[in-house]
Design an enzyme around this catalytic site. Structure first.
Site, PDB file in Angstrom:
ATOM      1  N   ASN A 269       0.814  -1.221   0.000  1.00 16.12           N
ATOM      2  CA  ASN A 269       0.000   0.000   0.000  1.00 16.12           C
ATOM      3  C   ASN A 269       0.844   1.265   0.000  1.00 16.12           C
ATOM      4  O   ASN A 269       0.310   2.351  -0.246  1.00 16.12           O
ATOM      5  CB  ASN A 269      -0.927   0.002   1.216  1.00 16.12           C
TER       6      ASN A 269
ATOM      7  N   CYS B  95      -7.033  -0.592   9.296  1.00 13.17           N
ATOM      8  CA  CYS B  95      -6.736  -1.355   8.083  1.00 13.17           C
ATOM      9  C   CYS B  95      -6.253  -0.353   7.041  1.00 13.17           C
ATOM     10  O   CYS B  95      -5.386   0.461   7.354  1.00 13.17           O
ATOM     11  CB  CYS B  95      -7.951  -2.146   7.620  1.00 13.17           C
TER      12      CYS B  95
ATOM     13  N   ASP C 291      -8.495   1.874   4.884  1.00 10.49           N
ATOM     14  CA  ASP C 291      -9.312   3.078   5.011  1.00 10.49           C
ATOM     15  C   ASP C 291     -10.005   3.183   6.356  1.00 10.49           C
ATOM     16  O   ASP C 291     -10.477   4.260   6.718  1.00 10.49           O
ATOM     17  CB  ASP C 291     -10.367   3.112   3.897  1.00 10.49           C
TER      18      ASP C 291
ATOM     19  N   TRP D 209     -12.827   1.580   7.397  1.00 10.53           N
ATOM     20  CA  TRP D 209     -14.280   1.461   7.471  1.00 10.53           C
ATOM     21  C   TRP D 209     -14.802   0.072   7.059  1.00 10.53           C
ATOM     22  O   TRP D 209     -16.015  -0.110   6.930  1.00 10.53           O
ATOM     23  CB  TRP D 209     -14.980   2.527   6.631  1.00 10.53           C
TER      24      TRP D 209
ATOM     25  N   ARG E  13     -12.577  -3.591   7.516  1.00 14.94           N
ATOM     26  CA  ARG E  13     -12.036  -4.558   8.470  1.00 14.94           C
ATOM     27  C   ARG E  13     -11.889  -3.967   9.869  1.00 14.94           C
ATOM     28  O   ARG E  13     -11.963  -4.694  10.870  1.00 14.94           O
ATOM     29  CB  ARG E  13     -10.683  -5.064   7.957  1.00 14.94           C
TER      30      ARG E  13
ATOM     31  N   LYS F 164     -19.415   2.071   4.610  1.00 11.86           N
ATOM     32  CA  LYS F 164     -20.099   2.476   3.382  1.00 11.86           C
ATOM     33  C   LYS F 164     -21.187   1.452   3.035  1.00 11.86           C
ATOM     34  O   LYS F 164     -21.031   0.635   2.124  1.00 11.86           O
ATOM     35  CB  LYS F 164     -19.087   2.623   2.255  1.00 11.86           C
TER      36      LYS F 164
ATOM     37  N   CYS G   7     -45.031  -7.528  34.489  1.00  9.29           N
ATOM     38  CA  CYS G   7     -46.440  -7.395  34.876  1.00  9.29           C
ATOM     39  C   CYS G   7     -46.811  -8.506  35.851  1.00  9.29           C
ATOM     40  O   CYS G   7     -46.427  -9.670  35.674  1.00  9.29           O
ATOM     41  CB  CYS G   7     -47.329  -7.433  33.640  1.00  9.29           C
TER      42      CYS G   7
ATOM     43  N   CYS H 195     -52.449  -0.888  40.538  1.00  9.84           N
ATOM     44  CA  CYS H 195     -53.846  -1.139  40.897  1.00  9.84           C
ATOM     45  C   CYS H 195     -54.112  -0.498  42.256  1.00  9.84           C
ATOM     46  O   CYS H 195     -53.393  -0.755  43.227  1.00  9.84           O
ATOM     47  CB  CYS H 195     -54.121  -2.640  40.936  1.00  9.84           C
TER      48      CYS H 195
ATOM     49  N   CYS I 195     -59.009  -7.543  40.293  1.00 11.23           N
ATOM     50  CA  CYS I 195     -59.730  -6.777  41.310  1.00 11.23           C
ATOM     51  C   CYS I 195     -61.063  -6.269  40.773  1.00 11.23           C
ATOM     52  O   CYS I 195     -62.041  -6.156  41.528  1.00 11.23           O
ATOM     53  CB  CYS I 195     -58.862  -5.614  41.794  1.00 11.23           C
TER      54      CYS I 195
END
Length: 1078
Positions: free
Chosen positions: A321, A408, A410, A412, A414, A450, A1003, A1019, A1052
């Site tokens: 790279n 990595c 860029d 976004w 890996r 992306k 509940c 209640c 009730c």
């Protein structure tokens, strides 16, 4: 000028998405599925043994034994094979094949599908915008929760500040929130608030941005509370072949480790970590330092650990790279740092591997070299590499207590895979439904994965090289973790499958656009619904029943390829998407999704081994039912039933099955809305016994399916009450009950009242048994008490016994109430007649035998209970069996797609259902015992000094032929007068103590979990906490000095109504005695 119409015209948002015209190949064809809001079917036609339809949202193909439901945005390509075959290639690895009879028809549908799956010309062409606009357009005041649930919860909206506080960042001495990226002026793919060391200035951050690819600078995204180590992320440095350096970048990277030393996790004496950072004070987000030397870390604040730089690429790829201007960090330039390369493949290799996997999974016939072919795709090897990289990061943070920086190329693709996977391994919060939503929103959406390019729904872009299933690959790793650690995730496999589907479906706006900046510029969040509205915490479909909350275990998975499993639920083609799932999931679906009645299609698919012997013959002959492989659908024999029904003169009301047991009336099938009946006076005395046997055997079969053997004895004891239950017949001319409060001319309904029937004749029994049977029919009064929105159907527990309380649904009742409630599911209506004094009376059908009467000390109690049920059932309304509109297909979820099946979770729900039924049975038994004690206490003479009451009443027995003579006999007068002394209940002297809100997470009645859309309600009578469905009725409670109507629970409410009816009946009984004495 004043007469001219206004120049402005107000339109709704849904008017921007008008429905399109439907093109039918045949007029007799009907749309085979319920459409979503904003969805419009454009093409409808026929294929070979199938019906095919294309809407603006999906492709729907209905075969004879299966259904294919594919969102259009999930289709990657459409091809024509063998002239008559259409092959649809999906982005989730599935391939759908459809055959046509002619080549012309195949080409026509190929063109239609190709046009429907083109890249959108503008973002409004995506269905998510039309769906949200129509959801708003059809919403009314009563359906406000629909729009409310389109938005994510507060834990997603305020995730940044909540996460800072939860993870214990010291925003005074170690870290600060920088707003250098406000309005995305620094980096468009980063969020606006960034967390950096406190002494790093904004000027230094700007300088670092020039050295990192796409200006994605190193920022901190996670802090482990137990060790204090952090995880940071960025993109690759732009070193290039020239070997460029940046002093500010090197200083920022090393400062991360120094800031961790200033914000360590303090060990408490009990061994638990405690954060000494002050999170409530003001942060240093707006401070602009001239030089970082003035705010350098204090010496002696702790020795910083060596920072680990995790490069997701291989060393060869990282060096290569440099030819593109990128590169990797050199350890000589970054002091106190160590660089590790993970060797993960780039998006092009992942895309090729996924294409090979799709080809292998869709080979026809099944390949003989399946394992070697799967290995050649290298898909599992890529998953293994990702898991290893995440394990390296998690081990460094947890075991070595070292900070980690991940990147990595860029940053976004890996990078979010490794970071988010490591956070799941480290933090149990991210393994919950709520935490997982925060994780996806933060690491994937906020930091610029992306999605539009990788998923292929970016408008006006045809670059196939940008597409790659990066997010799908990460979800596959989560699936591997869920497979290895099934008890440490709150969500199940169905949750992940749904997330895969809606990553590509474009039904929700969560995964639209490439970054946060684009979503805000296009106003996507306000114009679309959130996927978390479907995958929210309260949706029980996605809840893992094996989950163990409270565990803080750090996961260390096995990363070898041999330990990984192919995700068959996603990658392998579903041979029958609806049939295998319906039979297992039918009893677990939410009631509203099943529709008001059983769908005819679901009845046809019932397994024959669960059916009975010839039901029609058995019902006519009264023979015993045995379990064989007979037809489970009675709709096919409706004509035979109608032909067997007979009618006589008169306009009598239709009588249900249990009433027929006592009155010896043959069953009759309903015909439309007409109300007719048949009276057969010359029936043999054994007809009721035969029908009783039928009821008993039908109950046995229902119980054998729904209940395990562990509670067989409890079922038998409770079933004995059902055997004695029928209808108390009352004379048609004299046995009427007057309702003084009724002044309307509307029709009332017949009251089926339980009684004691043996061999077709009514016997004299204790009223205690009557009260037992009364209890079983008490729940009928709840039918109209619990309104519920259809949009809230997934909030109800799947297996609770409270489904019967929901109006407009099928009568799926608890097993102990089948015998009483089944007849009441018919449309039983009555006539309202005028008595001589002008009052409306409710007439009970049938003739009262002379031998029947209530006598003894329980007479008053028995009549009071009867009066109470008369008043309650009179206001109820029951739906007929025939539904005028077709019910929605039961295999579809709110998104219109099939509900993913999970055999393990289905079995767990069966076990949960059995447990809840057993608990419900025990509660009813306790209620019966309490009722018996109350009856004995009420009917027992009070302990008081002896007194002479002979002069108080004058007993005059009238001989007018009335059936009420025996009730006021000399023998019963003394007991009635003694029973009029009602002892003071201990509860009347006490004040109701409320259960605190923080102590009630579920509940008290239906055991559903409270959350944002299901709030707590107290209640006023018992003080317990209920949901809105179980506590929405209002009554005054004079015993609590509450004379205005207040909120009470359903239990009730029934109890108070029974008590009031008892008091009213007691007063009514005193009037004849007083009149007689005068």
């Amino acid at each position: 000028m004043g007469d001219e119409p206004p120049s402005l015209e107000y339109i709704q948002a849904k008017d921007l998405f008008p429905p399109r015209e439907l093109v039918k190949e045949e007029e007799k064809l009907q749309v085979p599925f319920p459409v979503l809001p904003g969805e419009g079917v454009e093409y409808l036609g026929s294929a070979n043994d199938a019906v095919i339809a294309i809407s603006n949202y999906r492709l729907h193909i209905k075969f004879k034994d299966s259904v294919v439901n594919v969102p259009l945005r999930m289709i990657e390509a459409v091809e024509s094979r063998d002239m008559f075959q259409l092959q649809i290639i999906c982005k989730d690895s599935k391939v759908v094949r459809c055959h046509f009879s002619t080549f012309k028809q195949c080409q026509e549908w190929l063109k239609r599908l190709s046009r429907a799956t083109l890249r959108p010309a503008k973002q409004e062409d995506l269905f998510a915008f039309a769906y949200h606009a129509w959801c708003q357009g059809v919403c009314t005041d009563e359906e406000e929760p629909l729009i409310h649930l389109c938005r994510p919860g507060d834990h997603v909206k305020s995730r940044f500040q909540i996460e800072l506080k939860r993870m214990g960042f010291d925003l005074q001495n170690a870290w600060r929130v920088s707003e250098i990226n406000n309005n995305y002026k620094l980096c468009q793919s980063y969020p606006q608030k960034l967390l950096v060391p406190v002494w790093i200035t904004d000027k230094e951050l700007e300088n670092v941005a020039t050295f990192r690819s796409w200006k994605r600078i190193p920022v901190v995204v996670y802090r482990h509370t137990r060790t204090g180590a952090v995880i940071a992320r960025c993109s690759q440095p732009e070193i290039s072949w020239w070997g460029w350096r940046n002093a500010d970048d090197e200083y920022l990277v090393t400062s991360i480790a120094k800031a961790c030393a200033l914000n360590p996790a303090v060990r408490m004496p009990n061994g638990n970590p405690s954060n000494k950072g002050n999170n409530d004070g003001s942060d240093n987000s707006d401070t602009d330092f001239d030089s970082s030397l003035t705010a350098c870390p204090v010496e002696g604040g702790g020795v910083p650990q060596k920072l680990l730089i995790v490069d997701a690429r291989s060393y060869t790829a990282a060096v290569a790279n440099r030819a593109k201007g990128g590169g990797c960090e050199c350890e000589e330039y970054y002091p106190n740092c160590e660089v590790a390369f993970m060797g993960m493949a780039n998006i092009h290799s992942i895309r090729n591997s996924f294409q090979y996997l799709r080809a292998v999974c869709n080979q026809v016939p099944d390949p003989g070299n399946w394992l070697s072919a799967l290995e050649s795709t290298k898909w599992l090897q890529h998953l293994s590499a990702m898991l290893k990289a995440a394990t390296v990061v998690a081990s460094a943070v947890d075991r070595e207590e070292r900070p980690v920086l991940v990147h990595c190329s860029d940053g976004w693709d890996r990078t979010p895979q490794i970071v988010s996977l490591a956070k799941i391994l480290l933090d149990p919060y991210y393994r919950t439904l709520e935490g997982f939503q925060v994780l996806v929103e933060t690491d994937w959406l906020d930091y610029g994965h992306k999605f539009a390019d990788r998923c292929g729904h970016q408008e006006n872009r045809e670059d196939q090289n940008e597409q790659c299933p990066v997010f799908l690959q990460w979800l596959d790793c989560i699936h591997q973790l869920l497979f290895q650690f099934p008890c440490h995730f709150e969500f199940n496999h169905a949750f992940l499958v749904k997330l895969v589907q809606h990553t590509y479906s474009c039904l929700y706006g969560t995964f639209l656009a490439n970054n946060l900046c684009e979503r805000e510029m296009r106003n996507i969040y306000k114009r679309t619904c959130s996927v978390w509205s479907l995958l929210r915490t309260g949706n029980k479909i996605f809840h893992n029943l094996l989950y163990m909350p409270g565990s803080d275990l750090v996961l260390h998975p096995v990363c070898h390829v041999r330990a990984l499993q192919l995700w068959t639920a996603v990658y392998l083609p579903a041979t029958s998407p609806c049939t295998p799932m319906d039979d297992r999931m039918e009893m677990y679906l939410t009631p509203a999704s099943q529709g008001p009645q059983f769908h005819a299609r679901s009845l046809v698919r019932l397994p024959k081994t669960r059916s009975m012997d010839n039901l029609l013959t058995a019902c006519d002959s009264g023979g015993l039912l045995t379990r064989t492989s007979s037809d489970p659908n009675l709709n096919n024999h409706q004509g035979n039933l109608e032909s067997c029904s007979s009618s006589k003169e008169g306009n009598e009301t239709e009588i249900c099955d249990i009433q027929q047991q006592a009155l010896s009336i043959e069953p009759k099938e309903e015909d439309g809305n007409d109300s007719k009946s048949t009276d057969h006076e010359n029936e043999d005395s054994g007809s009721a016994t035969n029908q009783n046997n039928n009821e008993q055997n039908a109950l046995n079969n229902i119980l054998s399916i729904a209940k395990p053997d562990s509670i067989q004895c409890k079922r038998d004891r409770f079933k004995s009450v059902l055997e004695k239950s029928s209808v108390i017949p009352v004379p048609s001319n004299e046995g009427t009950i007057t309702d003084d409060n009724s002044h309307s001319n509307g029709t009332s309904e017949h009251l089926p009242v339980p009684a004691l029937v043996t061999n077709g004749s009514v016997q004299n029994k204790s009223c205690v048994d009557v009260s037992k049977a009364m209890k079983l029919s008490t729940e009928l009064s709840r039918t109209d008490k619990k309104p519920v929105f259809q949009t809230q159907r997934d909030e109800f527990s799947f297996c609770t016994s409270n489904w019967d309380s929901l109006p407009g649904m099928m009568r799926s009742v608890p097993i102990c109430e089948v015998g009483l409630r089944r007849p009441l599911s018919y449309d039983c209506s009555t006539r309202s007649q005028h008595s001589r004094n002008g009052r409306h009376t409710m007439k009970l059908t049938g003739n009262l035998p002379a031998s029947f009467h209530c006598s003894g000390p329980f007479t008053k109690r028995c009549r009071c209970v009867m009066a109470c049920h008369t008043k309650q059932v009179q206001g109820s309304r029951f739906l007929p069996l025939a539904c005028p509109s077709p019910a929605p297909l039961i295999y579809q979820d709110d998104d219109g797609l099939p509900i993913p099946s999970d055999v393990v979770q289905q079995r767990l729900r069966q076990m949960e259902a059995s447990y809840k039924q057993e608990v419900d049975l025990l509660r009813r038994q306790v209620w019966e015992l309490q009722l018996q004690l109350e009856i004995r206490q009420y009917c027992a003479p009070p302990s008081e000094p002896e007194a002479d009451y002979e002069d108080d009443f004058t007993c005059v027995k009238e001989s007018d032929g009335s059936d009420m003579d025996d009730l006021y006999s000399d023998k019963s007068e003394d007991r009635l007068s003694e029973a009029s002394w009602e002892p003071v209940d201990k509860k009347e002297t006490e004040v109701t103590r409320w259960v605190p809100d923080h102590m009630a997470s579920h509940c008290f009645n239906c055991d559903c979990e409270f959350w944002l859309a299901k709030r707590r309600h107290h209640c006023r009578n018992c003080g317990n906490v209920f949901c809105a469905a179980c506590c929405h009725l209002k009554l005054p409670i004079p015993d609590q000095q509450l004379y205005d109507p207040v909120l009470v629970c359903n239990t009730c409410y029934d109890h108070i109504q029974v008590s009031r009816a008892r008091e009213l009946m007691s007063q009514q009984l005193k009037k004849p005695l007083t009149a007689a004495s005068s």
